[in-house]
Design an enzyme around this catalytic site. Structure first.
Site, PDB file in Angstrom:
ATOM      1  N   LYS A 181       8.051  52.745  16.591  1.00 51.90           N
ATOM      2  CA  LYS A 181       8.270  53.933  15.766  1.00 51.90           C
ATOM      3  C   LYS A 181       7.131  54.910  16.049  1.00 51.90           C
ATOM      4  CE  LYS A 181       7.740  54.100  11.201  1.00 51.90           C
ATOM      5  NZ  LYS A 181       7.981  53.810   9.756  1.00 51.90           N
ATOM      6  N   ARG A 234      13.441  50.533   4.735  1.00 49.08           N
ATOM      7  CA  ARG A 234      12.664  49.293   4.874  1.00 49.08           C
ATOM      8  C   ARG A 234      11.570  49.208   3.827  1.00 49.08           C
ATOM      9  NH1 ARG A 234       7.216  50.968   5.790  1.00 49.08           N
ATOM     10  NH2 ARG A 234       6.840  51.453   7.994  1.00 49.08           N
ATOM     11  N   GLN A 268      11.576  58.373  -2.102  1.00 50.74           N
ATOM     12  CA  GLN A 268      11.338  56.930  -2.071  1.00 50.74           C
ATOM     13  C   GLN A 268      11.842  56.242  -3.339  1.00 50.74           C
ATOM     14  OE1 GLN A 268      10.187  54.971   0.298  1.00 50.74           O
ATOM     15  NE2 GLN A 268       9.042  56.248   1.727  1.00 50.74           N
ATOM     16  N   ASP A 295       8.220  61.423 -14.063  1.00 48.27           N
ATOM     17  CA  ASP A 295       7.667  62.357 -13.079  1.00 48.27           C
ATOM     18  C   ASP A 295       7.241  63.620 -13.823  1.00 48.27           C
ATOM     19  OD1 ASP A 295       8.271  62.696  -9.655  1.00 48.27           O
ATOM     20  OD2 ASP A 295       7.399  64.323 -10.832  1.00 48.27           O
ATOM     21  N   VAL A 296       6.219  64.303 -13.321  1.00 40.83           N
ATOM     22  CA  VAL A 296       5.811  65.571 -13.925  1.00 40.83           C
ATOM     23  C   VAL A 296       6.827  66.668 -13.633  1.00 40.83           C
ATOM     24  CG1 VAL A 296       3.342  65.059 -13.953  1.00 40.83           C
ATOM     25  CG2 VAL A 296       4.381  66.054 -11.880  1.00 40.83           C
ATOM     26  N   GLY A 352       2.875  53.808  -3.209  1.00 40.03           N
ATOM     27  CA  GLY A 352       2.510  55.184  -2.874  1.00 40.03           C
ATOM     28  C   GLY A 352       1.340  55.325  -1.922  1.00 40.03           C
ATOM     29  N   SER A 392       1.869  47.483  -0.928  1.00 42.48           N
ATOM     30  CA  SER A 392       2.653  47.624   0.301  1.00 42.48           C
ATOM     31  C   SER A 392       2.194  48.839   1.092  1.00 42.48           C
ATOM     32  CB  SER A 392       4.129  47.804  -0.072  1.00 42.48           C
ATOM     33  OG  SER A 392       4.885  48.253   1.029  1.00 42.48           O
TER      34      SER A 392
END
Lengths: 328, 328
Positions: free
Chosen positions: A71, A115, A143, A164-165, A223, A296
């Protein structure tokens, strides 16, 4: 012979999520057992454009199948404002390991999202409470969608809280999933008191504190992907069962990179790599566990595993666009 | 936005050789002046298939233009017998450095041949006698063709001698070029007494001795691309003005790798890197020089420079196949 071209929609439509999650679990296992090769990412830094390119080659052998590819992905933060393009774009070359023929060229951006969702699902499967039925997500960007799609494959999710803001992003997410889940906007604490929480923001100062979480919440910290990024408070990371995807990558640019380099969090605080858990060398959730965290960063073997799933599905269903690139 | 797909024929037809030679010279210069980035090739070794993959990312800035990309290339020696495929295949992703959009995906195999010919032409331009009119080539495979095509751009070649143990390959080469040159088959010595010689064989025991060469022959040693390969006798290399493309690559896998590791040839025997010559920091041929040798291993910056030429030409002439891979 022809190479199969798979655009963004093709990648989206040829990724059966249950198969992808299984393939990503195979990738983590192959990495743990030494049946994978993953040279260090190499970087080309272009400060004159405030951007960089990264090459991520990999090979993995799952026993029944193996996969190779690379990739080529960038991070150009000025792209949205200056060029109307995403910050991150990827191109994936997927090759037959036996003879190296390029079986497919595919959109690596959509592939990365898929993924990444699947990686969170693998961790969730091993670390969330068995009867988890609620899912929270902090960050309502692209995401967030694949997080829910993937995690709903491994737990029977009914209730979803998105935080979320950006109210528009929350409304869009709620609207998108409202026919499948009991989904609503809420605070970070509302999201964090679900059985499973995924964080998918680019923040550099933690926004999820201990009080924001339930006693047994499993957190997928997705994130952080660069030095300085940090979503979860240090006391949460220190108290939790902490699982990482790769030591080098997480300490360099994952959720733990800041406390690790400040000396607040050390190797003794890391309980396992995900590969150890999926191969049974380390425990997933036990009765003794409270909050669990999966850090992650995303591994090149995930990309080749995902490319394998996408290519096989597209090839079986005559999807995509065959093109004779090499003329051999 | 669309990515331009360029197959083998497209690459062939969109490579104006004079422009390519100029771009390859720019690449060597950029490497010398620090205006290029070329992370070390990374390898994935697959002994179970007797093969490997190599990733070659690069960026270069020529002042008027810059270019970024990656070539993903393999070496699978069993391919011709087992799969009816070439030993070496390549896929090139060519990207806009400013915003990283993948401008083109192209056949990297044809591209490699073109840029390798162009590299020999750059060296020939600086190292062959000014009035060179004869060209010899040892090895009549695919690389032999681009050697002649490229070198004929920098010298007025009239007479050509091709030498190979395979008579059919010699006849095919002669037939292909007979309307443009006075071309014939001959011995290695016949080829080596031309003003310019290119060697493009995979041998591991030298086949070109001092007696095979003219007093002022310039030799492009192109064949060696792996440890153990060696076409030119050590006494020739030691006596010649010896120019290399890159110290790390040539000592690892270029023409000089065997004598270098045996201690027969040392750094003092290397007269210059080609980048020093094209930037004027070292001399090309001088009146004092006899035989000159260019040891070429092929650099990733050559691939991105070549991809730039091919893409620009194809785009200008509406060649190739636009494809919306990323959906952005």
């Amino acid at each position: 012979m022809e190479t199969l071209l798979l655009n963004k929609d093709d990648v989206d439509e040829n990724t059966p999520m249950a198969e992808l999650i299984s393939a990503i679990e195979d990738a983590f296992a192959a990495y743990e057992t030494g049946d994978a090769q993953m040279p260090a990412k190499s970087y080309i830094d272009l400060p004159q454009y405030n951007g960089d390119f990264r090459s991520m080659p990999a090979y993995m052998d799952a026993g029944d199948w193996d996969a190779a590819g690379i990739k080529w992905v960038n991070v150009h933060p000025d792209n949205p404002d200056d060029h109307g393009l995403p910050t991150v774009m990827g191109t994936m070359v997927y090759s037959d390991p036996e003879n190296a023929y390029p079986l497919a060229l595919m959109d690596g951006t959509e592939l990365t999202m898929k993924r990444t969702g699947a990686a969170a699902a693998v961790a969730t499967d091993h670390l969330a409470v068995e009867d988890a039925s609620s899912f929270g997500v902090v960050g309502a960007g692209v995401q967030a969608y694949t997080q829910l799609e993937a995690i709903a494959e491994v737990r029977d999710i009914e209730e979803v809280v998105v935080s979320d803001v950006d109210d528009d992003a929350v409304a869009e997410f709620v609207d998108y999933f409202s026919d499948r889940f009991d989904v609503r906007g809420g605070s970070i604490s509302d999201a964090g008191h679900c059985d499973v929480l995924s964080t998918v923001t680019p923040v550099e100062s933690p926004i999820v504190s201990a009080e924001d979480l339930g006693d047994h919440t499993h957190v997928n910290a997705m994130g952080a992907d660069a030095e300085g990024k940090h979503e979860i408070a240090d006391d949460v990371l220190l108290a939790a069962k902490l699982v990482i995807d790769d030591h080098a990558q997480t300490t360099h640019s994952g959720e733990i990179n800041v406390p690790y380099h400040e000396g607040v969090l050390g190797d003794d605080d890391i309980d396992a790599e995900i590969g150890q858990i999926v191969t049974g060398k380390a425990d997933g959730r036990t009765d003794a566990d409270g909050v669990t965290v999966f850090d992650s960063t995303g591994l090149a073997i995930q990309d080749v595993a995902a490319a394998h799933v996408v290519y096989e599905h597209a090839d079986d269903h005559d999807n995509g666009y065959p093109f004779d690139l090499l003329g051999v």
